[in-house]
Design a protein around this motif. Structure first.
Motif, short mmCIF file in Angstrom:
data_model
loop_
_atom_site.label_atom_id
_atom_site.label_comp_id
_atom_site.label_asym_id
_atom_site.label_seq_id
_atom_site.Cartn_x
_atom_site.Cartn_y
_atom_site.Cartn_z
N ASP A 527 0.85 -1.19 0.00
CA ASP A 527 0.00 0.00 0.00
C ASP A 527 0.89 1.24 0.00
O ASP A 527 1.76 1.39 0.87
CB ASP A 527 -0.89 -0.01 1.24
CG ASP A 527 -1.97 1.06 1.22
OD1 ASP A 527 -1.74 2.12 0.62
OD2 ASP A 527 -3.03 0.84 1.82
N VAL A 535 -1.08 -5.83 0.34
CA VAL A 535 -2.45 -5.94 -0.16
C VAL A 535 -2.50 -7.08 -1.17
O VAL A 535 -1.69 -7.10 -2.12
CB VAL A 535 -2.92 -4.63 -0.81
CG1 VAL A 535 -4.37 -4.76 -1.28
CG2 VAL A 535 -2.77 -3.46 0.14
N THR A 537 -4.97 -8.82 -3.92
CA THR A 537 -6.21 -8.58 -4.67
C THR A 537 -6.60 -9.85 -5.44
O THR A 537 -5.76 -10.52 -6.01
CB THR A 537 -6.05 -7.41 -5.66
OG1 THR A 537 -5.06 -7.74 -6.62
CG2 THR A 537 -5.65 -6.14 -4.94
N ASP A 551 -9.89 -6.94 -1.78
CA ASP A 551 -8.57 -6.51 -1.32
C ASP A 551 -8.39 -7.04 0.09
O ASP A 551 -9.11 -6.63 1.01
CB ASP A 551 -8.45 -4.97 -1.29
CG ASP A 551 -8.31 -4.39 -2.68
OD1 ASP A 551 -8.20 -5.16 -3.65
OD2 ASP A 551 -8.33 -3.15 -2.78
N TYR A 582 -11.05 -7.68 4.36
CA TYR A 582 -11.11 -7.45 2.92
C TYR A 582 -12.02 -6.28 2.61
O TYR A 582 -12.86 -5.87 3.41
CB TYR A 582 -11.56 -8.70 2.16
CG TYR A 582 -13.06 -8.96 2.17
CD1 TYR A 582 -13.91 -8.24 1.33
CD2 TYR A 582 -13.61 -9.92 3.00
CE1 TYR A 582 -15.27 -8.46 1.33
CE2 TYR A 582 -14.98 -10.16 3.00
CZ TYR A 582 -15.81 -9.43 2.17
OH TYR A 582 -17.15 -9.66 2.18
#
Length: 584
Positions: A527, A535, A537, A551, A582
């Motif tokens: 981040d 993070v 994804t 995320d 998330y």
């Protein structure tokens, strides 16, 4: 409106120059940077609005004979009439004038002056300013200063004024466009000309990327007359440090254009600062300033400035001798205390790695050198890949609208690996995204015992000041060695970045971890607001074709290997859609 009516309307109006001069005399306290609107103009005919190459061709056919005419007043009058009905919008009109061939530059300059000083509407004055942008001389500066007070002409005036009087252009830009409470006090001091107040305000000026962009930093450097300021006595370490930070802001690779290459006194400013750097006490903050400048001299915009022969190398030698001397070594190379914060640890890693990168090479680089660079980690952390070709950085000249792409794409995921199948690779992307200001692409292919970089494309990028790069050929064995070396160099990483890299690699190698849950892994990264926070994804595909995005931010405690192993176990055992951490 008929032609006679049009001529009558124009001759009854004062020139825009006279209008701007009167306003400046009547309202001397108004901002002189684009503070006044243009007067209302008589309605013109409807235009078809030719575009692209058709617009440029129409402008050249119509104007080229008139710009070569010996009778300036008569040619200018004819130009006025021609411009009224020319079926081209103002933007393409100016663009065409800036690029068209001029058979007689002296005649075109004279006509440009005549249009600029006597034009009564925006269109002829704009054409005059475009000509002076190409051909202007110091005698045009007073007229350009006056016209800078007109809002709708401001950008064109600045483009013509900047090559002739960079300091005045910078002051006017700052006055017109900088209003933030953090920077306006310095602008006001610069406008006042009070050197004591200027120095005081500069020392206190916040110079982080969130406060000051590269373009505004360049204007401030121009307005300051940075070399003269640095060469003044007595030497003030606070002023030296701020000047170094300011130069680093100007040189920011994340800007949408290479601002340092437009700084008129850039080489003199670097020279003055480095010569006086010995006056800086050996602190971490000062080491960051000097190493940032050294990194840019090594592989950034500063490398390609118009240096005298050997001058850049001499400045790097001076910085290296200072930063690697005993008084500075403990600051640059000593690790942080055991209880140091993550930010302090990141900075310590950056200091050691950057010093080694710039000053530690035992032998000169070969035809190709690939390096990972990042700015002071106290700024927003943006890692970039830099390319030195024959010892010269590629991107400042070949692209210049943003930094090299992230090494996780170019190096860790093997984008630069060469095979017999040609592959197009994105080396750099504009900071505002490729869809806005473009990207630099090259085709990489292995041909027998050579690797070739060819078919360069600056997709969507604004015109560059440099020609398209040539085809580069590398010995395949040497290329592979360099790519392996660069891919294996992770000495610049901090724990969060290491965790993200290892986790991304592990998850790409284990698609089964996701398919069992009906999910698709996308990426793992850090981040930018919290560089230690990883993070992850991923996405869920619904039967109707829609996607649900996730995320996930795993816990950030423990060494990278432990964090990765813990994340992999959890994904194997629990449906990632059920995680509390998330966002979708």
């Amino acid at each position: 409106m008929s032609a006679p009516q049009e001529r009558a309307a124009l001759t009854s109006r004062p020139s825009l120059y006279s209008y701007a001069l009167r306003l400046a005399q009547e309202q001397p306290d108004r901002p002189f940077g684009g503070g006044h609107p243009l007067p209302d103009e008589p309605p013109g005919p409807e235009r078809a609005g030719l575009r692209g190459k058709h617009a440029f061709a129409a402008v050249e056919v119509a104007l080229a004979p008139l710009l070569a005419g010996p009778d300036t007043p008569a040619a200018s009058a004819e130009l006025h009439r021609c411009l009224v009905g020319l079926p081209v919008d103002d933007g393409p009109l100016v663009g065409a004038v800036l690029t068209m061939d001029l058979a007689d530059e002296a005649a075109a300059r004279a006509i440009g002056r005549h249009l600029t000083r006597t034009g009564t509407t925006r269109r002829p004055v704009s054409v005059g300013l475009a000509l002076l942008r190409r051909l202007g001389e110091p005698e045009d500066v007073p007229y350009l200063k006056v016209l800078s007070g007109l809002r709708q002409l401001f950008g064109l005036v600045m483009a013509a004024l900047e090559p002739l009087d960079a300091r005045t252009a910078a002051l006017r830009r700052l006055d017109a466009q900088v209003h933030s409470p953090e920077t306006r006090p310095l602008v006001d001091a610069l406008l006042s000309g009070d050197r004591r107040e200027i120095r005081s305000r500069l020392i206190r000026q916040p110079l982080g990327p969130r406060t000051l962009g590269a373009r505004q930093a360049r204007w401030i450097a121009e307005a300051l007359g940075l070399p003269a300021l640095l060469n003044g006595d007595p030497v003030d370490p606070r002023l030296l440090a701020q000047a170094g930070r300011l130069l680093s802001r100007v040189a920011d690779q994340r800007a949408d254009r290479p601002e340092l290459l437009s700084l008129s006194e850039a080489t003199a400013a670097f020279d003055a600062l480095v010569r006086r750097a010995v006056a800086l006490p050996p602190t971490v903050e000062h080491a960051v300033v000097l190493l940032s400048l050294a990194l840019d001299l090594h592989s950034g915009q500063a490398h390609v400035l118009p240096w005298r022969t050997g001058q850049r190398e001499q400045l790097l030698d001076t910085l290296g001798a200072l930063l690697l001397c005993p008084e500075w070594t403990s600051t640059v190379r000593t690790g942080p205390d055991a209880d140091a914060t993550p930010a302090v640890r990141r900075r310590a890693v950056w200091l050691r790695h950057t010093a080694e990168q710039v000053f530690g090479a035992a032998e000169p680089p070969g035809r190709l050198r690939i390096e990972v660079a990042l700015p002071d980690p106290d700024d927003a952390v943006r890692v970039e890949t830099r390319f030195l070709l024959d010892g010269r950085p590629l991107l400042p000249e070949a692209f210049g609208h943003g930094p090299g792409d992230d090494p996780d794409y170019l190096l860790d995921r093997g984008a630069l690996r060469a095979t017999a199948e040609p592959r197009e690779v994105k080396l750099a992307e504009a900071s505002c995204t490729e869809g806005c200001c473009g990207a630099l692409w090259v085709t990489v292919v292995r041909a027998d015992d050579m690797v070739v970089w060819r078919d360069w494309r600056r997709r969507g990028a604004p015109p560059s000041r440099s020609p398209e790069p040539p085809e580069y050929r590398f010995e395949a064995a040497v290329y592979d060695v360099e790519l392996t070396r660069a891919s294996g160099d992770h000495g610049w990483e901090w724990p969060g970045r290491t965790t993200a890299r290892l986790l991304d690699s592990a998850l790409r190698a284990r698609p089964d971890l996701w398919t069992r849950w009906g999910l698709t892994f996308l990426s793992a990264y850090t981040d930018f607001r919290d560089p230690e926070r990883v993070v992850v994804t991923y996405a869920e595909h619904s039967v109707d074709g829609s996607r649900r995005w996730f995320d996930w931010r795993p816990a950030d405690d423990g060494p990278p290997a432990e964090r990765v192993a813990r994340a992999l176990r959890r994904i194997a055992e629990e449906d990632p859609r059920t995680y509390e951490e998330y966002r979708n």
